[in-house]
Scaffold this motif. Structure first.
Motif, PDB file in Angstrom:
ATOM      1  N   PHE A  93      40.448  30.964  42.502  1.00 28.82           N
ATOM      2  CA  PHE A  93      40.202  31.226  43.961  1.00 28.82           C
ATOM      3  C   PHE A  93      40.063  33.444  44.293  1.00 28.82           C
ATOM      4  O   PHE A  93      39.488  33.997  44.803  1.00 28.82           O
ATOM      5  CB  PHE A  93      40.728  30.767  45.641  1.00 28.82           C
ATOM      6  CG  PHE A  93      41.054  31.505  46.500  1.00 28.82           C
ATOM      7  CD1 PHE A  93      40.523  31.078  47.349  1.00 28.82           C
ATOM      8  CD2 PHE A  93      41.657  32.689  46.941  1.00 28.82           C
ATOM      9  CE1 PHE A  93      40.311  31.039  48.357  1.00 28.82           C
ATOM     10  CE2 PHE A  93      42.020  33.180  47.788  1.00 28.82           C
ATOM     11  CZ  PHE A  93      40.924  32.163  49.103  1.00 28.82           C
ATOM     12  N   ALA A  94      41.145  34.453  43.518  1.00 30.67           N
ATOM     13  CA  ALA A  94      40.961  35.238  43.642  1.00 30.67           C
ATOM     14  C   ALA A  94      39.594  35.867  43.253  1.00 30.67           C
ATOM     15  O   ALA A  94      39.242  37.096  44.004  1.00 30.67           O
ATOM     16  CB  ALA A  94      42.445  35.459  42.927  1.00 30.67           C
ATOM     17  N   VAL A  95      39.289  35.681  41.932  1.00 26.87           N
ATOM     18  CA  VAL A  95      38.053  35.750  41.407  1.00 26.87           C
ATOM     19  C   VAL A  95      36.805  35.580  42.691  1.00 26.87           C
ATOM     20  O   VAL A  95      36.009  36.629  42.125  1.00 26.87           O
ATOM     21  CB  VAL A  95      38.039  35.319  40.120  1.00 26.87           C
ATOM     22  CG1 VAL A  95      36.749  35.396  39.292  1.00 26.87           C
ATOM     23  CG2 VAL A  95      38.893  35.454  38.759  1.00 26.87           C
ATOM     24  N   VAL A  96      37.051  34.335  42.322  1.00 30.87           N
ATOM     25  CA  VAL A  96      35.552  33.668  44.101  1.00 30.87           C
ATOM     26  C   VAL A  96      35.934  34.948  44.687  1.00 30.87           C
ATOM     27  O   VAL A  96      34.453  35.682  45.336  1.00 30.87           O
ATOM     28  CB  VAL A  96      35.388  32.685  44.073  1.00 30.87           C
ATOM     29  CG1 VAL A  96      34.738  32.009  45.233  1.00 30.87           C
ATOM     30  CG2 VAL A  96      36.076  31.434  42.975  1.00 30.87           C
ATOM     31  N   TYR A  97      37.296  35.042  45.386  1.00 28.95           N
ATOM     32  CA  TYR A  97      37.291  36.221  46.364  1.00 28.95           C
ATOM     33  C   TYR A  97      36.874  37.308  46.210  1.00 28.95           C
ATOM     34  O   TYR A  97      35.594  37.671  47.365  1.00 28.95           O
ATOM     35  CB  TYR A  97      38.874  36.286  46.984  1.00 28.95           C
ATOM     36  CG  TYR A  97      38.755  36.577  48.021  1.00 28.95           C
ATOM     37  CD1 TYR A  97      38.825  35.876  49.706  1.00 28.95           C
ATOM     38  CD2 TYR A  97      39.223  37.791  48.586  1.00 28.95           C
ATOM     39  CE1 TYR A  97      39.152  36.022  50.852  1.00 28.95           C
ATOM     40  CE2 TYR A  97      39.548  38.169  49.382  1.00 28.95           C
ATOM     41  CZ  TYR A  97      38.762  38.048  51.119  1.00 28.95           C
ATOM     42  OH  TYR A  97      39.656  38.120  52.016  1.00 28.95           O
ATOM     43  N   TRP A  98      37.009  37.838  44.842  1.00 27.06           N
ATOM     44  CA  TRP A  98      36.660  39.051  45.042  1.00 27.06           C
ATOM     45  C   TRP A  98      35.338  39.309  44.888  1.00 27.06           C
ATOM     46  O   TRP A  98      34.657  40.187  45.089  1.00 27.06           O
ATOM     47  CB  TRP A  98      37.326  39.039  43.394  1.00 27.06           C
ATOM     48  CG  TRP A  98      39.221  39.608  43.111  1.00 27.06           C
ATOM     49  CD1 TRP A  98      39.386  40.246  44.754  1.00 27.06           C
ATOM     50  CD2 TRP A  98      39.899  39.618  42.128  1.00 27.06           C
ATOM     51  NE1 TRP A  98      40.887  39.541  44.240  1.00 27.06           N
ATOM     52  CE2 TRP A  98      40.916  39.834  42.778  1.00 27.06           C
ATOM     53  CE3 TRP A  98      39.817  39.304  40.998  1.00 27.06           C
ATOM     54  CZ2 TRP A  98      42.043  39.982  42.212  1.00 27.06           C
ATOM     55  CZ3 TRP A  98      40.630  39.867  40.829  1.00 27.06           C
ATOM     56  CH2 TRP A  98      41.494  39.228  40.544  1.00 27.06           C
ATOM     57  N   LEU A  99      34.828  38.521  44.749  1.00 19.92           N
ATOM     58  CA  LEU A  99      32.993  38.238  44.287  1.00 19.92           C
ATOM     59  C   LEU A  99      32.086  38.447  45.720  1.00 19.92           C
ATOM     60  O   LEU A  99      30.943  39.496  46.201  1.00 19.92           O
ATOM     61  CB  LEU A  99      33.001  37.349  43.092  1.00 19.92           C
ATOM     62  CG  LEU A  99      33.320  37.366  41.950  1.00 19.92           C
ATOM     63  CD1 LEU A  99      32.194  35.565  41.218  1.00 19.92           C
ATOM     64  CD2 LEU A  99      32.308  38.434  40.700  1.00 19.92           C
ATOM     65  N   LEU A 100      33.014  37.303  46.802  1.00 23.42           N
ATOM     66  CA  LEU A 100      32.176  36.782  47.684  1.00 23.42           C
ATOM     67  C   LEU A 100      32.536  38.550  48.633  1.00 23.42           C
ATOM     68  O   LEU A 100      31.475  38.191  49.529  1.00 23.42           O
ATOM     69  CB  LEU A 100      32.217  35.952  48.150  1.00 23.42           C
ATOM     70  CG  LEU A 100      32.368  34.161  47.391  1.00 23.42           C
ATOM     71  CD1 LEU A 100      32.436  32.665  47.678  1.00 23.42           C
ATOM     72  CD2 LEU A 100      30.814  34.634  46.820  1.00 23.42           C
ATOM     73  N   THR A 150      33.902  47.516  47.080  1.00 21.69           N
ATOM     74  CA  THR A 150      33.075  46.550  46.449  1.00 21.69           C
ATOM     75  C   THR A 150      32.477  45.738  47.892  1.00 21.69           C
ATOM     76  O   THR A 150      33.409  45.413  48.726  1.00 21.69           O
ATOM     77  CB  THR A 150      33.395  45.573  45.543  1.00 21.69           C
ATOM     78  OG1 THR A 150      34.862  45.277  45.892  1.00 21.69           O
ATOM     79  CG2 THR A 150      34.091  45.952  44.033  1.00 21.69           C
ATOM     80  N   LYS A 151      31.055  45.749  48.453  1.00 20.19           N
ATOM     81  CA  LYS A 151      31.094  45.281  49.541  1.00 20.19           C
ATOM     82  C   LYS A 151      31.315  43.407  48.941  1.00 20.19           C
ATOM     83  O   LYS A 151      31.384  42.395  50.447  1.00 20.19           O
ATOM     84  CB  LYS A 151      29.730  45.347  49.712  1.00 20.19           C
ATOM     85  CG  LYS A 151      28.956  46.860  49.765  1.00 20.19           C
ATOM     86  CD  LYS A 151      29.841  47.724  50.283  1.00 20.19           C
ATOM     87  CE  LYS A 151      30.124  49.244  50.832  1.00 20.19           C
ATOM     88  NZ  LYS A 151      30.634  49.897  51.620  1.00 20.19           N
ATOM     89  N   GLY A 152      30.909  42.522  48.296  1.00 24.17           N
ATOM     90  CA  GLY A 152      30.670  41.341  48.258  1.00 24.17           C
ATOM     91  C   GLY A 152      29.274  40.748  48.523  1.00 24.17           C
ATOM     92  O   GLY A 152      29.110  41.091  49.354  1.00 24.17           O
ATOM     93  N   LEU A 153      29.195  39.593  47.904  1.00 22.60           N
ATOM     94  CA  LEU A 153      28.065  39.290  47.486  1.00 22.60           C
ATOM     95  C   LEU A 153      27.275  38.020  48.953  1.00 22.60           C
ATOM     96  O   LEU A 153      26.046  38.264  48.994  1.00 22.60           O
ATOM     97  CB  LEU A 153      28.129  38.121  46.560  1.00 22.60           C
ATOM     98  CG  LEU A 153      28.203  38.125  45.153  1.00 22.60           C
ATOM     99  CD1 LEU A 153      27.764  36.933  44.597  1.00 22.60           C
ATOM    100  CD2 LEU A 153      27.013  39.497  44.807  1.00 22.60           C
TER     101      LEU A 153
END
Length: 292
Positions: free
Chosen positions: A43-50, A61-64
């Motif tokens: 979840f943390a990894v996905v949140y960091w990406l999005l 980082t703006k997020g996807l």
């Protein structure tokens, strides 16, 4: 070669560690713990990406998904201001009677007015507007300058003995301190004034009433009126009702006559907008349940 020791109670092997005769079991980490550890890591990894997440120098980082919380809050504030402007515009244009007769507007007035009152007035008048020593009870409908909405609004705007050039000015003389009356006359005046409200008097004060009436007529009636019901022209309180700003006990009334009083209320023009003053006026009018 070492032989693994077995715990005689559980039958499980031990790690070989011992503390005061207590041996540690060789117990594996429960699978549910490993599952949640893996799930939260994913979840943390996905949140960091999005989502916006990591600071990088002067930015982050703006997020996807491109979500910007500042833009969201700014938009929410603008939407709230636009929604508020719909009814505040009506409040600004309508007179007090029109607003008071419109229950939809009055719901907004009561909600917003309470917030304005607590933020600006409650420190002196209390959260319920019932006042305290030195501060008028706004729920008693005992108005010093008048209780109609226009007058209340003016009082809020310019204040009383404030720094405004247009302030209402009111002061009670220090009859005893300044030598206008001797102590006996002050006590007589205080006894007479307390009798007007039907307060219990001791025998000595009852004997002073007649003399006190004469002292009152000669020194106090000019402001408080011959019938002692006060004057909104000079902010002199009604001495015949049950509303006492500083207290109704014998010593407090004596002190008021002897040393005088000068209340203070700040002016709110420039601190509150005209619409806010209007809303606050209408709210104050409802504290005493008179529906103004």
């Amino acid at each position: 070669m070492a032989t693994e020791r077995q715990d005689p109670v559980t039958g499980k092997g031990t790690t070989g560690h011992e503390w005061n005769g207590i041996e540690e079991l060789e117990t594996p980490v429960p699978r549910v713990v490993l599952f949640f550890l893996a799930a939260t890591t994913l979840f943390a990894v996905v949140y960091w990406l999005l989502m916006p997440a990591w600071p990088i120098g002067v930015t982050y980082t703006k997020g996807l998904l491109g979500i910007d919380q500042r833009e969201i809050v700014t938009q929410q504030v603008e939407d709230a201001a636009a929604a508020r402007a719909v009814w505040t515009g009506r409040v600004a244009e309508a007179d007090f009677a029109e607003i008071a007769s419109d229950e939809t507007l009055m719901r907004h007035v009561r909600d917003t007015g309470r917030t304005l009152f607590i933020d600006n007035c409650a420190v002196c008048h209390g959260t319920r507007g019932t006042g305290g020593p030195g501060f008028p009870d706004l729920a008693a409908n005992a108005w010093l300058w008048g209780g109609d909405p226009e007058t209340i609004a003016e009082t809020i705007r310019v204040g009383i003995n404030s720094t405004s050039d247009e302030t209402r000015v009111s002061q009670m003389m220090a009859f005893g301190r300044d030598g206008v009356l001797d102590e006996g006359q002050v006590r007589s005046a205080a006894a007479y004034v307390r009798s007007l409200s039907g307060l219990p008097l001791n025998e000595a004060d009852r004997a002073r009433i007649e003399d006190g009436a004469q002292v009152f007529a000669e020194n106090c009636a000019a402001c408080h009126g011959e019938d002692a019901t006060g004057s909104t022209d000079v902010g002199a309180p009604d001495l015949t009702d049950a509303a006492w700003i500083y207290g109704s006990d014998a010593q407090t009334v004596f002190s008021s006559v002897y040393s005088g009083r000068q209340g203070h209320m700040p002016h709110w023009e420039g601190r509150l907008s005209p619409v806010d003053i209007k809303i606050l006026t209408l709210y104050v009018g409802t504290i005493g349940g008179d529906g103004q």
